[in-house]
Scaffold this motif. Structure first.
Motif, PDB file in Angstrom:
ATOM      1  N   LEU A 100      -0.702   6.852   4.801  1.00  0.00           N
ATOM      2  CA  LEU A 100      -1.779   6.460   5.724  1.00  0.00           C
ATOM      3  C   LEU A 100      -2.763   7.624   5.884  1.00  0.00           C
ATOM      4  N   ALA A 101      -2.212   8.843   5.974  1.00  0.00           N
ATOM      5  CA  ALA A 101      -3.081  10.028   6.114  1.00  0.00           C
ATOM      6  C   ALA A 101      -3.932  10.222   4.863  1.00  0.00           C
ATOM      7  N   LYS A 102      -3.453   9.763   3.724  1.00  0.00           N
ATOM      8  CA  LYS A 102      -4.225   9.894   2.475  1.00  0.00           C
ATOM      9  C   LYS A 102      -5.197   8.725   2.303  1.00  0.00           C
ATOM     10  N   HIS A 118      -4.646  -7.418  14.078  1.00  0.00           N
ATOM     11  CA  HIS A 118      -5.976  -7.889  14.444  1.00  0.00           C
ATOM     12  C   HIS A 118      -6.950  -6.738  14.698  1.00  0.00           C
ATOM     13  N   GLU A 119      -6.403  -5.533  14.843  1.00  0.00           N
ATOM     14  CA  GLU A 119      -7.284  -4.367  15.018  1.00  0.00           C
ATOM     15  C   GLU A 119      -8.072  -4.161  13.719  1.00  0.00           C
ATOM     16  N   PRO A 120      -9.388  -3.898  13.815  1.00  0.00           N
ATOM     17  CA  PRO A 120     -10.196  -3.787  12.593  1.00  0.00           C
ATOM     18  C   PRO A 120      -9.744  -2.661  11.668  1.00  0.00           C
ATOM     19  N   ASP A 121      -9.164  -1.577  12.250  1.00  0.00           N
ATOM     20  CA  ASP A 121      -8.774  -0.460  11.384  1.00  0.00           C
ATOM     21  C   ASP A 121      -7.273  -0.449  11.075  1.00  0.00           C
ATOM     22  N   ALA A 122      -6.577  -1.581  11.288  1.00  0.00           N
ATOM     23  CA  ALA A 122      -5.139  -1.629  10.968  1.00  0.00           C
ATOM     24  C   ALA A 122      -4.955  -1.452   9.462  1.00  0.00           C
ATOM     25  N   ARG A 123      -4.053  -0.543   9.098  1.00  0.00           N
ATOM     26  CA  ARG A 123      -3.812  -0.298   7.659  1.00  0.00           C
ATOM     27  C   ARG A 123      -2.331  -0.320   7.302  1.00  0.00           C
ATOM     28  N   MET A 124      -1.462  -0.638   8.299  1.00  0.00           N
ATOM     29  CA  MET A 124      -0.041  -0.770   7.966  1.00  0.00           C
ATOM     30  C   MET A 124       0.425  -2.176   8.342  1.00  0.00           C
ATOM     31  N   PHE A 125       1.053  -2.850   7.391  1.00  0.00           N
ATOM     32  CA  PHE A 125       1.468  -4.233   7.588  1.00  0.00           C
ATOM     33  C   PHE A 125       2.943  -4.379   7.214  1.00  0.00           C
ATOM     34  N   MET A 184     -12.138   3.109  -3.788  1.00  0.00           N
ATOM     35  CA  MET A 184     -11.234   1.954  -3.642  1.00  0.00           C
ATOM     36  C   MET A 184      -9.981   2.374  -2.863  1.00  0.00           C
ATOM     37  N   THR A 185      -9.658   1.625  -1.797  1.00  0.00           N
ATOM     38  CA  THR A 185      -8.443   1.914  -1.041  1.00  0.00           C
ATOM     39  C   THR A 185      -7.230   1.546  -1.880  1.00  0.00           C
ATOM     40  N   LYS A 186      -6.295   2.478  -2.004  1.00  0.00           N
ATOM     41  CA  LYS A 186      -5.059   2.181  -2.732  1.00  0.00           C
ATOM     42  C   LYS A 186      -4.085   1.473  -1.807  1.00  0.00           C
ATOM     43  N   ARG A 187      -3.264   0.599  -2.401  1.00  0.00           N
ATOM     44  CA  ARG A 187      -2.318  -0.178  -1.614  1.00  0.00           C
ATOM     45  C   ARG A 187      -0.898   0.141  -2.087  1.00  0.00           C
ATOM     46  N   ALA A 188      -0.032   0.487  -1.124  1.00  0.00           N
ATOM     47  CA  ALA A 188       1.364   0.799  -1.473  1.00  0.00           C
ATOM     48  C   ALA A 188       2.305  -0.165  -0.776  1.00  0.00           C
ATOM     49  N   LEU A 189       3.378  -0.512  -1.467  1.00  0.00           N
ATOM     50  CA  LEU A 189       4.460  -1.284  -0.853  1.00  0.00           C
ATOM     51  C   LEU A 189       5.692  -0.389  -0.802  1.00  0.00           C
ATOM     52  N   ILE A 190       6.283  -0.277   0.400  1.00  0.00           N
ATOM     53  CA  ILE A 190       7.472   0.572   0.584  1.00  0.00           C
ATOM     54  C   ILE A 190       8.634  -0.313   1.006  1.00  0.00           C
ATOM     55  N   GLY A 212      13.480   3.438   7.311  1.00  0.00           N
ATOM     56  CA  GLY A 212      14.431   4.542   7.166  1.00  0.00           C
ATOM     57  C   GLY A 212      13.753   5.894   7.338  1.00  0.00           C
ATOM     58  N   GLN A 213      14.555   6.957   7.214  1.00  0.00           N
ATOM     59  CA  GLN A 213      14.005   8.319   7.352  1.00  0.00           C
ATOM     60  C   GLN A 213      12.835   8.541   6.392  1.00  0.00           C
ATOM     61  N   ASP A 214      13.090   8.369   5.090  1.00  0.00           N
ATOM     62  CA  ASP A 214      12.059   8.696   4.102  1.00  0.00           C
ATOM     63  C   ASP A 214      10.888   7.725   4.177  1.00  0.00           C
ATOM     64  N   GLY A 215      11.196   6.439   4.390  1.00  0.00           N
ATOM     65  CA  GLY A 215      10.135   5.431   4.460  1.00  0.00           C
ATOM     66  C   GLY A 215       9.140   5.762   5.557  1.00  0.00           C
ATOM     67  N   SER A 216       9.649   6.260   6.684  1.00  0.00           N
ATOM     68  CA  SER A 216       8.743   6.556   7.809  1.00  0.00           C
ATOM     69  C   SER A 216       7.829   7.734   7.472  1.00  0.00           C
ATOM     70  N   TYR A 217       8.392   8.777   6.855  1.00  0.00           N
ATOM     71  CA  TYR A 217       7.546   9.934   6.490  1.00  0.00           C
ATOM     72  C   TYR A 217       6.563   9.560   5.369  1.00  0.00           C
ATOM     73  N   LEU A 218       7.035   8.739   4.427  1.00  0.00           N
ATOM     74  CA  LEU A 218       6.151   8.346   3.327  1.00  0.00           C
ATOM     75  C   LEU A 218       4.987   7.501   3.859  1.00  0.00           C
ATOM     76  N   ALA A 219       5.294   6.560   4.745  1.00  0.00           N
ATOM     77  CA  ALA A 219       4.230   5.717   5.315  1.00  0.00           C
ATOM     78  C   ALA A 219       3.196   6.588   6.037  1.00  0.00           C
ATOM     79  N   GLU A 220       3.699   7.543   6.820  1.00  0.00           N
ATOM     80  CA  GLU A 220       2.818   8.465   7.554  1.00  0.00           C
ATOM     81  C   GLU A 220       1.901   9.216   6.586  1.00  0.00           C
ATOM     82  N   MET A 221       2.496   9.735   5.509  1.00  0.00           N
ATOM     83  CA  MET A 221       1.728  10.539   4.557  1.00  0.00           C
ATOM     84  C   MET A 221       0.687   9.679   3.820  1.00  0.00           C
TER      85      MET A 221
END
Ligand code: NAP
Ligand code: G4F
Length: 347
Positions: free
Chosen positions: A23-25, A52-59, A1-7, A12-21
């Motif tokens: 997505l990588a997970k 609209h990209e089929p593999d988009a995972r950041m909204f 099951m894909t986990k869903r996070a809201l940030i 911001g600085q931390d938000g960008s690194y957290l989103a990156e991490m």
């Protein structure tokens, strides 16, 4: 099951690194962004894919921590498994100029988000971005048992948000945690925090674009770590079996002066020729020394900082030199933001 996070605070600085991490997970990542008249997504543009990209995972979703009703509709729509509340007016010096706004965003914003979780009945895990600034005048080393003694409107607002988070854990059984993070920096650090102000000034002085940088109190002590390592710690707190509060820190101390000397020397510059004092960067009340004890996070979460202040200064100077070398004239000609305020009078 894909986990869903809201940030919140994803831009911001931390938000960008957290989103990156995340997505990588393999997470699906949703971010709250404020509507602005100019683009404010520069730190996450490299992660963005058209929805609209089929593999988009950041909204991304418009909203504001000052708007409680919007937080309810957003949570109901996104149905996250994990919520990271990183949004805040996060600048200590600015909080003395805007204490009411800081209280509303940094303090009450957490209450609105926790209430939104309660009202929607979601069983999500909640991370609150608490701060070592809450320890304020309590002498180091500081850990989870150190009493709070905030020295700024920002610190006081974070103490309020800390206790609200703990209260929702105890009152409603929320999986809600406080990450009490000591200063952490990176090439994505906002330009008006002292480390980035220094690394950026070093790059500009080396390139002949500036000659001096004005600073305030350079005798204060901070425990500076590297932001990408700290977002890993945030995530680990939400994967634990039980909710609890944790300090994240390197355990090492460094003065602003020492950070500055390392940064200038790394670029082959003599800091005494280029650094001037300006009292406008002093604070009405200062936090003299923050040095964290993260042994609880190391023991229970297996988290440990590996990058310390000297290496951090070199990473940041190298990144600003490289950014300057690759920048177009627009970056070079951009108005210089040389303090906690970018008002023309301050330049
Ligand atoms: P930052 O770079 O200043 O980012 C703050 C974020 O909050 C930005 O995305 C900003 O959006 C957003 N924001 C501000 N007001 C908002 C509002 N009313 N509604 C919605 N979003 C709003 O901060 P950071 O360094 O990444 O820090 C992240 C969090 O950790 C903050 O809560 C900070 O107080 C806390 N913290 C940071 C450190 C540290 O050393 N970095 C240490 C301890 C705790 P815009 O981009 O639109 O401005
Ligand atoms: O870089 P700073 O503005 O960070 P500060 O105040 O420690 O706050 C940061 O860390 C907190 C965690 O402890 C976070 F919660 C908070 O959101 C933020 O990320 O200032 C560091 C030190 C201070 O003692 C300040 O007085 O540097 C001193 N300083 C000296 N000259 C300066 C300057 N700070 C700034 N911003 N600009 C100066 O010219």
């Amino acid at each position: 099951m894909t986990k869903r996070a809201l940030i919140t605070g994803i831009t911001g600085q931390d938000g960008s690194y957290l989103a990156e991490m995340l997505l990588a997970k393999g997470y699906e990542v949703h971010g709250l962004i404020r509507r602005a008249s100019t683009f404010n997504t520069v730190r996450i543009d490299h992660l963005y894919q058209d929805r609209h990209e089929p593999d988009a995972r950041m909204f991304l979703h418009y909203g504001d921590l000052a708007d409680g009703a919007r937080l309810v509709t957003l949570l109901a729509q996104v149905q996250p498994d994990e919520v990271y509340n990183l949004a805040a007016q996060s600048h200590v010096r600015v909080s003395f100029e805007e204490p009411e706004h800081t209280g509303n965003t940094t303090g009450m914003g957490a209450t609105r988000l926790l209430e939104a979780v309660r009202m929607t009945g979601l069983h999500c895990r909640y991370y609150q971005a608490s701060s070592s600034e809450m320890f304020g005048a309590s002498p180091p080393p500081q850990n989870e048992l150190t009493p709070f003694y905030p020295r700024s409107p920002y610190g006081a607002a974070k103490v309020y948000a800390y206790w609200l988070t703990k209260n929702y854990r105890e009152a409603y059984g929320f999986f809600a945690v406080n990450g009490i993070l000591f200063n952490h920096e990176s090439p994505r650090r906002g330009e008006t925090f002292v480390t980035r102000k220094i690394s950026r000034a070093v790059a500009r002085i080396r390139a002949g674009l500036d000659d001096v940088v004005y600073l305030g109190n350079i005798d204060t002590v901070r425990d500076w770590g590297y932001a990408p390592e700290y977002v890993e710690g945030m995530w680990r707190m939400l994967q634990a079996d039980e909710p609890d509060d944790y300090v994240l820190a390197t355990g090492n101390s460094c003065t602003v002066r020492d950070f500055m000397i390392t940064a200038f020397e790394h670029a082959g510059l003599d800091w005494e020729k280029h650094v001037r004092f300006d009292e406008q960067y002093l604070r009405p009340t200062e936090v003299d020394a923050l040095i964290g004890d993260a042994s609880k996070a190391t023991g229970r979460l297996g988290w440990k900082a590996t990058v310390h202040a000297d290496e951090l200064a070199r990473i940041m100077v190298d990144a600003d030199i490289e950014a300057l070398e690759h920048a177009g004239s627009s970056w070079i000609d951009a108005p210089r933001v040389d303090g906690w305020v970018a008002a023309p009078a301050a330049r």
